[in-house]
Structures are given as structure tokens and as C-alpha cells.
Design a protein around this motif. Structure first.
Motif, PDB file in Angstrom:
ATOM      1  N   ALA A   1      -4.753   6.032   1.679  1.00  0.00           N
ATOM      2  CA  ALA A   1      -3.995   4.777   1.618  1.00  0.00           C
ATOM      3  C   ALA A   1      -3.159   4.573   2.877  1.00  0.00           C
ATOM      4  N   LEU A   2      -2.552   5.630   3.379  1.00  0.00           N
ATOM      5  CA  LEU A   2      -1.723   5.497   4.584  1.00  0.00           C
ATOM      6  C   LEU A   2      -2.570   5.209   5.821  1.00  0.00           C
ATOM      7  N   VAL A   3      -3.720   5.836   5.928  1.00  0.00           N
ATOM      8  CA  VAL A   3      -4.606   5.559   7.065  1.00  0.00           C
ATOM      9  C   VAL A   3      -5.079   4.110   7.014  1.00  0.00           C
ATOM     10  N   ILE A   4      -5.477   3.654   5.838  1.00  0.00           N
ATOM     11  CA  ILE A   4      -5.926   2.263   5.698  1.00  0.00           C
ATOM     12  C   ILE A   4      -4.786   1.305   6.033  1.00  0.00           C
ATOM     13  N   ALA A   5      -3.572   1.611   5.571  1.00  0.00           N
ATOM     14  CA  ALA A   5      -2.420   0.749   5.873  1.00  0.00           C
ATOM     15  C   ALA A   5      -2.145   0.710   7.376  1.00  0.00           C
ATOM     16  N   LEU A   6      -2.263   1.839   8.053  1.00  0.00           N
ATOM     17  CA  LEU A   6      -2.031   1.862   9.504  1.00  0.00           C
ATOM     18  C   LEU A   6      -3.103   1.071  10.250  1.00  0.00           C
ATOM     19  N   VAL A   7      -4.349   1.196   9.822  1.00  0.00           N
ATOM     20  CA  VAL A   7      -5.428   0.421  10.452  1.00  0.00           C
ATOM     21  C   VAL A   7      -5.212  -1.072  10.201  1.00  0.00           C
ATOM     22  N   GLN A   8      -4.837  -1.408   8.969  1.00  0.00           N
ATOM     23  CA  GLN A   8      -4.575  -2.814   8.644  1.00  0.00           C
ATOM     24  C   GLN A   8      -3.407  -3.349   9.475  1.00  0.00           C
ATOM     25  N   LEU A   9      -2.403  -2.530   9.667  1.00  0.00           N
ATOM     26  CA  LEU A   9      -1.256  -2.931  10.484  1.00  0.00           C
ATOM     27  C   LEU A   9      -1.693  -3.204  11.917  1.00  0.00           C
TER      28      LEU A   9
ATOM     29  N   ALA B   1       0.831  -1.212   0.000  1.00  0.00           N
ATOM     30  CA  ALA B   1       0.000   0.000   0.000  1.00  0.00           C
ATOM     31  C   ALA B   1       0.862   1.256   0.000  1.00  0.00           C
ATOM     32  N   VAL B   2       1.907   1.247   0.816  1.00  0.00           N
ATOM     33  CA  VAL B   2       2.807   2.397   0.869  1.00  0.00           C
ATOM     34  C   VAL B   2       3.554   2.544  -0.459  1.00  0.00           C
ATOM     35  N   THR B   3       3.961   1.425  -1.036  1.00  0.00           N
ATOM     36  CA  THR B   3       4.629   1.450  -2.340  1.00  0.00           C
ATOM     37  C   THR B   3       3.688   1.989  -3.408  1.00  0.00           C
ATOM     38  N   SER B   4       2.439   1.625  -3.324  1.00  0.00           N
ATOM     39  CA  SER B   4       1.443   2.105  -4.277  1.00  0.00           C
ATOM     40  C   SER B   4       1.308   3.626  -4.197  1.00  0.00           C
ATOM     41  N   VAL B   5       1.403   4.168  -2.993  1.00  0.00           N
ATOM     42  CA  VAL B   5       1.376   5.627  -2.820  1.00  0.00           C
ATOM     43  C   VAL B   5       2.569   6.246  -3.536  1.00  0.00           C
ATOM     44  N   GLY B   6       3.737   5.615  -3.419  1.00  0.00           N
ATOM     45  CA  GLY B   6       4.925   6.107  -4.114  1.00  0.00           C
ATOM     46  C   GLY B   6       4.750   6.117  -5.616  1.00  0.00           C
ATOM     47  N   VAL B   7       4.108   5.086  -6.137  1.00  0.00           N
ATOM     48  CA  VAL B   7       3.850   5.013  -7.582  1.00  0.00           C
ATOM     49  C   VAL B   7       2.870   6.111  -7.983  1.00  0.00           C
ATOM     50  N   LEU B   8       1.875   6.362  -7.148  1.00  0.00           N
ATOM     51  CA  LEU B   8       0.896   7.408  -7.426  1.00  0.00           C
ATOM     52  C   LEU B   8       1.570   8.775  -7.522  1.00  0.00           C
ATOM     53  N   VAL B   9       2.496   9.036  -6.628  1.00  0.00           N
ATOM     54  CA  VAL B   9       3.211  10.312  -6.653  1.00  0.00           C
ATOM     55  C   VAL B   9       3.982  10.451  -7.965  1.00  0.00           C
ATOM     56  N   GLY B  10       4.496   9.365  -8.475  1.00  0.00           N
ATOM     57  CA  GLY B  10       5.248   9.391  -9.726  1.00  0.00           C
ATOM     58  C   GLY B  10       4.401   9.588 -10.974  1.00  0.00           C
TER      59      GLY B  10
ATOM     60  N   THR C   1      -6.413   2.490 -13.686  1.00  0.00           N
ATOM     61  CA  THR C   1      -5.627   3.373 -12.819  1.00  0.00           C
ATOM     62  C   THR C   1      -4.962   2.600 -11.685  1.00  0.00           C
ATOM     63  N   VAL C   2      -5.131   1.300 -11.675  1.00  0.00           N
ATOM     64  CA  VAL C   2      -4.595   0.465 -10.605  1.00  0.00           C
ATOM     65  C   VAL C   2      -3.129   0.169 -10.892  1.00  0.00           C
ATOM     66  N   THR C   3      -2.316   0.259  -9.848  1.00  0.00           N
ATOM     67  CA  THR C   3      -0.885   0.024  -9.995  1.00  0.00           C
ATOM     68  C   THR C   3      -0.537  -1.431  -9.713  1.00  0.00           C
ATOM     69  N   LEU C   4       0.625  -1.833 -10.175  1.00  0.00           N
ATOM     70  CA  LEU C   4       1.099  -3.196  -9.930  1.00  0.00           C
ATOM     71  C   LEU C   4       1.208  -3.498  -8.432  1.00  0.00           C
ATOM     72  N   PRO C   5       1.716  -2.562  -7.604  1.00  0.00           N
ATOM     73  CA  PRO C   5       1.738  -2.835  -6.163  1.00  0.00           C
ATOM     74  C   PRO C   5       0.334  -3.036  -5.571  1.00  0.00           C
ATOM     75  N   ALA C   6      -0.676  -2.388  -6.140  1.00  0.00           N
ATOM     76  CA  ALA C   6      -2.044  -2.583  -5.647  1.00  0.00           C
ATOM     77  C   ALA C   6      -2.504  -4.016  -5.894  1.00  0.00           C
ATOM     78  N   TYR C   7      -2.180  -4.556  -7.077  1.00  0.00           N
ATOM     79  CA  TYR C   7      -2.513  -5.961  -7.359  1.00  0.00           C
ATOM     80  C   TYR C   7      -1.756  -6.893  -6.416  1.00  0.00           C
TER      81      TYR C   7
END
Length: 150
Positions: free
Chosen positions: A73-81, A28-37, A115-121
Motif C-alpha cells: 500500500a505504501l509503495v502504491i501510494a508513493l507511486v501515485q503521489l 491509502a496510508v490511513t487504510s494501512v493504519g486501520v489494517l494494523v488495528g 475485508t475492505v476498510t472505510l478509508p479504502a472506499y
């Protein structure tokens, strides 16, 4: 399963699920990085939509969209963690919530088509496998044992 201190240790299936959910958070965090790019692609998509925005407004809208999606995405990742740690402790409610989150995560792959990234899959696949591991027989015994002891 029970140690000398009377604590129940999680079986390998729960540990596998825990590690899977941790990996899903990393995806999820990696997907955020891809989104920024993909900022330029986002600006171009806004421009192609026929909007009457100025260049400055397009740039601002792209920045806002990126920050919004990154924050979500970061909030969801923290809750999932947090839920993954609760699962490792044998909490059935965490297992159920992780299952619901994973269903939404997989469904979002179909909603965001194109619009889905490879890290999302990758994150969705790992989370789905983690859900399966969390419901295997050894996991069920562990969660039931913790529930009865608690």
C-alpha cells in the motif's frame, strides 16, 4: 494559461485532480493504519481456517501479512503521489497510468469484499473523481498544450 515566463499553468481541473490524488494517497496510508488495528481479527481468521499452526506461527503469519500489505500500500501510494505531480506538470502518460491504477483500486474493492476498510472506499471514490477531473475539456487542452510545447 500561459504566464509571463512562457510556462503553462495548470487549469483548475488539473489542480482538482492533483489534490484528489493526494487525498487518495492519504486514504491509502490511513487504510494501512486501520489494517494494523485489525491484527487480532487476522489471527482469529487464521485460527478459524482450521490451520495446524501453533500460536507463535499464527502471530508470525499475521505480522507478515500486515507488513506485506502495508508495504504494498505504501509503495502504491508513493507511486501515485509521484504520478500526481507528473499529472500536474501536464504529462499525459501519468494521467493514463493514474487511470489504470484507479481502475485497479476500484476493482480491489469488489475482490476484497468483507475485508475492505472505510478509508479504502473513500480513497477509491476520491481517485475516481480525480480521474474524471483529469479528462475534462480544460484538462485535455492543458495536456495537449504541454505536449506541443515539450
Amino acid at each position: 494559461m500561459t504566464t509571463a515566463t512562457g510556462r503553462t499553468t495548470p487549469p483548475g481541473t488539473i489542480i482538482a485532480a492533483f489534490v484528489g490524488f493526494l487525498a487518495s494517497c492519504v486514504f491509502a496510508v490511513t487504510s494501512v493504519g486501520v489494517l494494523v488495528g485489525t491484527r487480532d481479527d487476522l489471527v482469529e481468521a487464521l485460527r478459524a481456517s482450521g490451520t495446524a499452526m501453533t500460536e507463535e506461527q499464527l502471530q508470525s503469519a499475521a505480522t507478515f501479512t500486515q507488513l506485506l500489505f502495508a508495504g504494498i500500500a505504501l509503495v502504491i501510494a508513493l507511486v501515485q503521489l509521484w504520478l500526481a505531480f507528473k499529472l500536474r506538470s501536464g504529462r499525459n502518460w501519468a494521467r493514463i497510468l493514474l487511470t489504470v491504477f484507479t481502475v485497479f483500486q476500484v476493482a480491489s474493492l469488489f475482490i476484497g469484499e468483507g475485508t475492505v476498510t472505510l478509508p479504502a472506499y473513500g480513497g477509491a471514490a476520491v481517485a475516481a473523481m480525480a480521474v474524471v477531473a483529469s479528462y475534462l475539456p480544460a484538462s485535455n487542452v492543458y495536456v495537449d498544450t504541454v505536449k506541443r510545447a515539450g
